[in-house]
Motif scaffolding. Structure first.
Motif, PDB file in Angstrom:
ATOM      1  N   PRO A   1       9.743   3.279  20.092  1.00 21.39           N
ATOM      2  CA  PRO A   1      10.479   2.415  19.148  1.00 21.39           C
ATOM      3  C   PRO A   1      11.672   3.176  18.573  1.00 21.39           C
ATOM      4  N   ARG A   2      12.813   2.510  18.514  1.00 23.79           N
ATOM      5  CA  ARG A   2      14.024   3.150  17.999  1.00 23.79           C
ATOM      6  C   ARG A   2      14.497   2.433  16.746  1.00 23.79           C
ATOM      7  N   LYS A   3      14.849   3.216  15.742  1.00 21.99           N
ATOM      8  CA  LYS A   3      15.281   2.650  14.470  1.00 21.99           C
ATOM      9  C   LYS A   3      16.689   2.081  14.612  1.00 21.99           C
ATOM     10  N   LEU A   4      16.888   0.887  14.050  1.00 24.01           N
ATOM     11  CA  LEU A   4      18.207   0.257  14.047  1.00 24.01           C
ATOM     12  C   LEU A   4      18.844   0.465  12.685  1.00 24.01           C
ATOM     13  N   LEU A   5      20.107   0.795  12.686  1.00 23.98           N
ATOM     14  CA  LEU A   5      20.823   1.113  11.452  1.00 23.98           C
ATOM     15  C   LEU A   5      21.609  -0.111  10.995  1.00 23.98           C
ATOM     16  N   LEU A   6      21.121  -0.731   9.930  1.00 22.12           N
ATOM     17  CA  LEU A   6      21.723  -1.946   9.379  1.00 22.12           C
ATOM     18  C   LEU A   6      21.814  -1.834   7.871  1.00 22.12           C
ATOM     19  N   HIS A   7      22.676  -2.644   7.270  1.00 20.69           N
ATOM     20  CA  HIS A   7      22.743  -2.718   5.820  1.00 20.69           C
ATOM     21  C   HIS A   7      21.513  -3.447   5.296  1.00 20.69           C
ATOM     22  N   ALA A   8      21.079  -3.108   4.098  1.00 21.30           N
ATOM     23  CA  ALA A   8      19.883  -3.730   3.499  1.00 21.30           C
ATOM     24  C   ALA A   8      20.062  -5.240   3.370  1.00 21.30           C
ATOM     25  N   ARG A   9      21.273  -5.669   3.062  1.00 23.06           N
ATOM     26  CA  ARG A   9      21.557  -7.094   2.917  1.00 23.06           C
ATOM     27  C   ARG A   9      21.356  -7.835   4.245  1.00 23.06           C
ATOM     28  N   GLU A  10      21.772  -7.204   5.356  1.00 21.74           N
ATOM     29  CA  GLU A  10      21.587  -7.809   6.672  1.00 21.74           C
ATOM     30  C   GLU A  10      20.103  -7.893   7.030  1.00 21.74           C
ATOM     31  N   ILE A  11      19.354  -6.851   6.702  1.00 28.26           N
ATOM     32  CA  ILE A  11      17.917  -6.848   6.982  1.00 28.26           C
ATOM     33  C   ILE A  11      17.219  -7.939   6.181  1.00 28.26           C
ATOM     34  N   GLU A  12      17.596  -8.106   4.925  1.00 24.92           N
ATOM     35  CA  GLU A  12      16.997  -9.167   4.092  1.00 24.92           C
ATOM     36  C   GLU A  12      17.286 -10.542   4.675  1.00 24.92           C
ATOM     37  N   ARG A  13      18.513 -10.738   5.174  1.00 21.93           N
ATOM     38  CA  ARG A  13      18.875 -12.015   5.788  1.00 21.93           C
ATOM     39  C   ARG A  13      18.031 -12.274   7.037  1.00 21.93           C
ATOM     40  N   MET A  14      17.821 -11.233   7.821  1.00 30.29           N
ATOM     41  CA  MET A  14      17.002 -11.359   9.020  1.00 30.29           C
ATOM     42  C   MET A  14      15.557 -11.701   8.670  1.00 30.29           C
ATOM     43  N   VAL A  15      15.005 -10.997   7.708  1.00 34.28           N
ATOM     44  CA  VAL A  15      13.617 -11.225   7.302  1.00 34.28           C
ATOM     45  C   VAL A  15      13.439 -12.653   6.813  1.00 34.28           C
ATOM     46  N   GLY A  16      14.381 -13.147   6.027  1.00 34.92           N
ATOM     47  CA  GLY A  16      14.308 -14.517   5.532  1.00 34.92           C
ATOM     48  C   GLY A  16      14.309 -15.528   6.659  1.00 34.92           C
ATOM     49  N   ALA A  17      15.176 -15.335   7.645  1.00 33.42           N
ATOM     50  CA  ALA A  17      15.261 -16.280   8.765  1.00 33.42           C
ATOM     51  C   ALA A  17      14.013 -16.212   9.644  1.00 33.42           C
ATOM     52  N   VAL A  18      13.505 -15.016   9.852  1.00 34.99           N
ATOM     53  CA  VAL A  18      12.328 -14.865  10.711  1.00 34.99           C
ATOM     54  C   VAL A  18      11.096 -15.472  10.042  1.00 34.99           C
ATOM     55  N   GLU A  19      10.929 -15.234   8.751  1.00 32.58           N
ATOM     56  CA  GLU A  19       9.734 -15.734   8.057  1.00 32.58           C
ATOM     57  C   GLU A  19       9.796 -17.230   7.769  1.00 32.58           C
ATOM     58  N   ARG A  20      10.933 -17.713   7.317  1.00 22.67           N
ATOM     59  CA  ARG A  20      11.024 -19.121   6.917  1.00 22.67           C
ATOM     60  C   ARG A  20      11.286 -20.065   8.084  1.00 22.67           C
TER      61      ARG A  20
END
Length: 160
Positions: A87-106
């Motif tokens: 597994p390789r870590k992806l470097l993203l802004h926290a705001r982008e990660i939050e947006r992704m998590v919201g879309a994936v969960e909801r």
């Protein structure tokens, strides 16, 4: 004031592309992410090796990870060579990660890597797509549309 992000990513050398992703998924949004790589992984990618055909991305503990991407061992590597499917870590802004998590969960979407490339500064990047899976009838419609575009282009060429 923050400068605006470019609409298209600066792809200088594309290493791997997931062509199947655009057929299997509706791509809603795209993100550009850096990858945390070891030295031999970078050398292997610069040599044009690597595959993201069966890989995906997920968010664990507030961090994004690229899972199941295959970067083969470097041919001239020594005992410090890397593991190909780690597994390789992806470097993203926290705001982008939050947006992704919201879309994936909801919305029930998935994170699919679309391509791995080097930008103009020589950094390895991954283009991630926030995607929703297609049903069988959607895939048929995609095939039908693609065939019609090909036929239309052929007819236009013949009539000139």
């Amino acid at each position: 004031m923050a400068r605006p992000k470019p609409t298209a990513f600066d792809k200088v050398k594309t290493v791997a592309e997931n062509r199947r992703a655009r057929f299997d998924y509706f791509i809603e949004d795209k993100f550009e992410a850096g990858i945390a790589l070891s030295g031999t992984e970078v050398k292997s990618l610069r040599g044009g090796e690597g595959s993201i055909a069966e890989s995906y991305a997920e968010v664990r503990g507030g961090e994004a990870w690229l899972i199941n991407a295959n970067i083969p061992e470097f041919s001239h590597g020594n005992r410090f060579n890397h593991e190909p499917k780690r597994p390789r870590k992806l470097l993203l802004h926290a705001r982008e990660i939050e947006r992704m998590v919201g879309a994936v969960e909801r919305k029930g979407m998935t994170l699919i890597p679309l391509s791995v490339y080097f930008n103009s500064k020589g950094r390895a990047k991954v283009e991630l797509g926030l995607a929703k899976g297609k049903q069988v009838h959607d895939k048929r419609a995609t095939i039908k549309e693609r065939d019609w575009k090909r036929d239309k282009a052929r007819l236009l060429r013949e009539n000139r």
